[in-house]
Design a protein around this motif. Structure first.
Motif, PDB file in Angstrom:
ATOM      1  N   ASP A  45       4.319   8.683   9.079  1.00 52.38           N
ATOM      2  CA  ASP A  45       3.133   9.306   8.513  1.00 52.38           C
ATOM      3  C   ASP A  45       1.937   8.369   8.696  1.00 52.38           C
ATOM      4  O   ASP A  45       2.066   7.153   8.513  1.00 52.38           O
ATOM      5  CB  ASP A  45       3.362   9.583   7.024  1.00 52.38           C
ATOM      6  CG  ASP A  45       2.230  10.375   6.418  1.00 52.38           C
ATOM      7  OD1 ASP A  45       1.193   9.762   6.080  1.00 52.38           O
ATOM      8  OD2 ASP A  45       2.371  11.597   6.270  1.00 52.38           O
ATOM      9  N   PRO A  46       0.763   8.878   9.041  1.00 56.03           N
ATOM     10  CA  PRO A  46      -0.409   8.022   9.265  1.00 56.03           C
ATOM     11  C   PRO A  46      -0.751   7.117   8.087  1.00 56.03           C
ATOM     12  O   PRO A  46      -1.267   6.014   8.284  1.00 56.03           O
ATOM     13  CB  PRO A  46      -1.535   9.028   9.528  1.00 56.03           C
ATOM     14  CG  PRO A  46      -0.839  10.207  10.104  1.00 56.03           C
ATOM     15  CD  PRO A  46       0.470  10.293   9.367  1.00 56.03           C
ATOM     16  N   ALA A  47      -0.456   7.564   6.867  1.00 54.49           N
ATOM     17  CA  ALA A  47      -0.774   6.762   5.686  1.00 54.49           C
ATOM     18  C   ALA A  47       0.013   5.458   5.653  1.00 54.49           C
ATOM     19  O   ALA A  47      -0.438   4.457   5.076  1.00 54.49           O
ATOM     20  CB  ALA A  47      -0.495   7.570   4.419  1.00 54.49           C
ATOM     21  N   LEU A  48       1.176   5.443   6.270  1.00 50.70           N
ATOM     22  CA  LEU A  48       2.025   4.247   6.258  1.00 50.70           C
ATOM     23  C   LEU A  48       1.324   3.043   6.862  1.00 50.70           C
ATOM     24  O   LEU A  48       1.487   1.901   6.393  1.00 50.70           O
ATOM     25  CB  LEU A  48       3.316   4.523   7.027  1.00 50.70           C
ATOM     26  CG  LEU A  48       4.323   3.361   7.098  1.00 50.70           C
ATOM     27  CD1 LEU A  48       5.037   3.207   5.765  1.00 50.70           C
ATOM     28  CD2 LEU A  48       5.340   3.598   8.206  1.00 50.70           C
ATOM     29  N   TYR A  49       0.515   3.281   7.890  1.00 54.92           N
ATOM     30  CA  TYR A  49      -0.119   2.187   8.620  1.00 54.92           C
ATOM     31  C   TYR A  49      -1.289   1.557   7.857  1.00 54.92           C
ATOM     32  O   TYR A  49      -1.876   0.574   8.315  1.00 54.92           O
ATOM     33  CB  TYR A  49      -0.593   2.678   9.987  1.00 54.92           C
ATOM     34  CG  TYR A  49       0.525   3.250  10.824  1.00 54.92           C
ATOM     35  CD1 TYR A  49       1.507   2.425  11.361  1.00 54.92           C
ATOM     36  CD2 TYR A  49       0.631   4.620  11.043  1.00 54.92           C
ATOM     37  CE1 TYR A  49       2.548   2.937  12.110  1.00 54.92           C
ATOM     38  CE2 TYR A  49       1.669   5.157  11.799  1.00 54.92           C
ATOM     39  CZ  TYR A  49       2.628   4.310  12.324  1.00 54.92           C
ATOM     40  OH  TYR A  49       3.667   4.831  13.073  1.00 54.92           O
ATOM     41  N   LEU A  50      -1.604   2.105   6.686  1.00 49.66           N
ATOM     42  CA  LEU A  50      -2.671   1.559   5.854  1.00 49.66           C
ATOM     43  C   LEU A  50      -2.139   0.897   4.588  1.00 49.66           C
ATOM     44  O   LEU A  50      -2.924   0.505   3.717  1.00 49.66           O
ATOM     45  CB  LEU A  50      -3.659   2.675   5.470  1.00 49.66           C
ATOM     46  CG  LEU A  50      -4.517   3.229   6.611  1.00 49.66           C
ATOM     47  CD1 LEU A  50      -5.274   4.465   6.151  1.00 49.66           C
ATOM     48  CD2 LEU A  50      -5.481   2.169   7.120  1.00 49.66           C
ATOM     49  N   LYS A  51      -0.842   0.754   4.492  1.00 50.37           N
ATOM     50  CA  LYS A  51      -0.242   0.164   3.294  1.00 50.37           C
ATOM     51  C   LYS A  51      -0.020  -1.331   3.507  1.00 50.37           C
ATOM     52  O   LYS A  51       0.707  -1.737   4.411  1.00 50.37           O
ATOM     53  CB  LYS A  51       1.064   0.864   2.957  1.00 50.37           C
ATOM     54  CG  LYS A  51       0.862   2.325   2.542  1.00 50.37           C
ATOM     55  CD  LYS A  51       2.159   2.985   2.108  1.00 50.37           C
ATOM     56  CE  LYS A  51       1.897   4.408   1.631  1.00 50.37           C
ATOM     57  NZ  LYS A  51       3.132   5.075   1.169  1.00 50.37           N
TER      58      LYS A  51
END
Length: 212
Positions: A45-51
């Motif tokens: 998921d794209p959100a993973l790369y901002l965690k």
């Protein structure tokens, strides 16, 4: 393993495993906030790369690449780094990196979204790649950033007769200082974020080594 997202419906490669060679944090986060990213069939998921807990390494926002659109960065030089000279003894470095003349020839290559030391504040910390292929250190304290900026001024700005190169390194210095404090005025998203020890992607350097 390649990492992909859909950008405006098209599959775009953003990196390989933890190394997001083809996107800067700024461009990726802006595209995400604008709702332009969705999950690719090939990746997370794209959100993973901002965690920050995953400690992905983003491409450093080199001044001459800022106008390139999302998906066009790094096609010809995915693992780019720019030369940075550092006097031995100012920042802890692996012994094998040190030279007899007292100056280390390193490369500024990536940024990591991590919690800095000692206050645990979220930041974009720069990575310096050494002469040993595949290894780098992350500078995660304000004193280290100040030292790096000072060394860039000493070695790449003050006596640089090439005006274009001089201006390039001046922009790099401003970027380093800005990005290390970019989140200071923002509230933490989650009160339960822990100051966990840094992940080590290689066994070479136990202090703060990263494989890139």
């Amino acid at each position: 393993m390649g990492e992909y997202v859909k950008y405006k419906g098209n599959d775009i490669k953003i990196g390989t495993m933890y190394n997001l060679y083809y996107v800067t944090y700024e461009k990726y986060s802006k595209a995400f906030d604008a709702g332009l990213l969705s999950r690719s069939d090939y990746s997370s998921d794209p959100a993973l790369y901002l965690k920050p807990e995953h400690e992905f390494g983003y491409r450093f926002p080199f001044p001459d690449e800022k106008k390139l659109p999302f998906g066009e960065i790094g096609r010809n030089d995915f693992n780019r780094g720019i030369p940075v000279k550092l006097d031995v003894g100012l920042i802890p470095l692996p012994e094998s990196w040190k030279t007899e003349d007292g100056v280390c020839n390193l490369e500024l290559c990536q940024q990591y979204l991590i919690h800095r030391e000692p206050d645990g504040q979220l930041c974009l910390a720069p990575a310096l790649r050494g002469p040993e292929l595949g290894n780098a250190i992350i500078l995660n304290t304000e004193s280290e950033i100040q030292t790096l900026v000072s060394q860039i001024e000493t070695h790449h700005i003050l006596e640089n007769a090439d005006q274009e190169s001089k201006s390039f390194y001046q922009e790099i210095s401003v970027q380093l200082s800005h990005d290390f404090k970019i989140f200071e005025k923002q509230l933490q998203h989650t009160a339960g974020i822990l100051r966990s020890p840094r992940k080590v992607l290689t066994d070479s350097f136990k202090r703060k080594g990263k494989g890139i």
